[in-house]
Design an enzyme around this catalytic site. Structure first.
Site: not given
Ligand code: CP
Ligand code: NVA
Length: 328
Positions: A156, A247, A315
């Site tokens: 990530q 997050d 990603r």
């Protein structure tokens, strides 16, 4: 990047196979600053070349290589990103069910020693980082990537750094504010910030901060003079930042703590008012999946400052760059 060199005495199979020794990416700290910069530069190039499809210079770069995806936890971006990456590089992918590969059916070491006869690289998403290390310790030939553990999410962080570099020209000297849980994503961002010279202000409630040892290890890189600080006040953390990151408050495996965490993180939601504190050009980041109305308001996540789908796209490009670097 860490390399495990086979010992011919202890591993007769390696003598005849003449395969490259396995390399590992279990942590951002496995990359030197110049290696990390090279992976990001390669990812940017691969992103441009993707439009060439089968004519891209790397379209057959990993022909003959196979990637095993071993996932103990759900995934969209990491898993699918690796599948597409490997196929677009000309390689193969195999996805044995987690009950067969990571369960109680056989020792993890035996899974590693079987897979190394067939595939070049394994990407593993599991619980404790120690399980990943157990797998690595059993194989000298297989390259191993951390596809997320309870402790770290280094794939990530690659995409996050590429996204920041795209929007700000470089990562070095920028300021990132991370508001929320001191978790796997926060840890890998801390490692990346220390490696690339990005200032990082983390704001988490007491009891949910990163362990001091994580900050000490990151600062010990000494790659660049950076300010990496832990605070409790989100407003203080975001003041003047280039980007604001959050997050989920409850990570995979922590579901039983969900209601306690919802209370603990009250006041840590990213709102448009908090984004205003960061400054007019600041952008919003989230690794996804996100929960609108919990760690971030919908108008921020879906608004014009949001970079979350650029992160998701990146990603793919960064995982491609990582595979090429490890196997190329
Ligand atoms: N950000 C991320 O790792 O997404 P997935 O859990 O969908 O792989
Ligand atoms: N911290 C989150 C990240 C998901 C990509 C988790 O571990 O569930």
């Amino acid at each position: 990047m860490t390399t495990t060199t086979p010992s011919p005495e202890s591993d007769p199979a390696s003598q005849s196979a003449e395969r490259a020794p396995g390399r590992t990416y279990l942590s951002v700290l496995d990359l030197t600053p110049s290696e990390l910069e090279a992976v990001l530069a390669l990812a940017a190039r691969l992103k441009e070349e993707r439009a060439l499809g089968p004519e891209a210079p790397t379209a057959r770069a990993l022909t003959g290589h196979s990637l095993a995806l071993l996932f103990d936890k759900p995934s969209l971006r990491t898993r699918t990103g690796f599948e597409i990456a490997m196929r677009e590089l000309g390689g193969n992918v195999t996805c044995p069910p987690s009950t067969d590969a990571l369960g109680t059916r056989e020792a993890l070491a035996d899974v590693a020693r079987t897979l190394e006869r067939w595939v070049s690289v394994a990407a593993i998403r599991t619980f404790e980082q120690s399980r990943l290390q157990e797998f690595v310790d059993a194989t000298t030939r297989l390259s191993v990537v951390n596809a997320l553990t309870n402790e770290e999410h280094p794939c990530q962080a690659l995409a996050d750094c590429l996204t920041i570099a795209e929007r700000r020209g470089s990562v070095r000297g920028r300021t990132l504010a991370y508001v929320g849980d001191g978790n796997n994503v926060a840890t890998s961002l801390t490692h990346a910030a220390a490696t690339l010279g990005m200032h990082l202000r983390l704001a988490s409630p007491e009891g949910y901060q990163l362990p001091e040892s994580t900050l000490v290890a990151a600062r010990a890189r000494g790659a660049a003079p950076v300010e990496i600080v832990q605070l409790t006040d989100p407003a203080e953390a975001v003041e003047g930042a280039d980007a604001v990151y959050t997050d989920v408050w409850t990570s995979m495996g922590q579901e039983a703590e969900s209601s306690r965490r919802m209370e603990a993180f009250d006041g840590y939601r990213i709102t448009s008012a908090l984004m205003e504190r960061a400054g007019p050009d600041a952008f919003f980041m989230h690794c996804l999946p996100a929960h609108r109305g919990e760690e971030v308001d919908a108008d921020v996540l879906d608004g014009p400052r949001s970079a979350v789908f650029d992160q998701a796209e990146n990603r793919l490009h960064t995982q491609k760059a990582l595979l090429l670097t490890m196997l190329g």
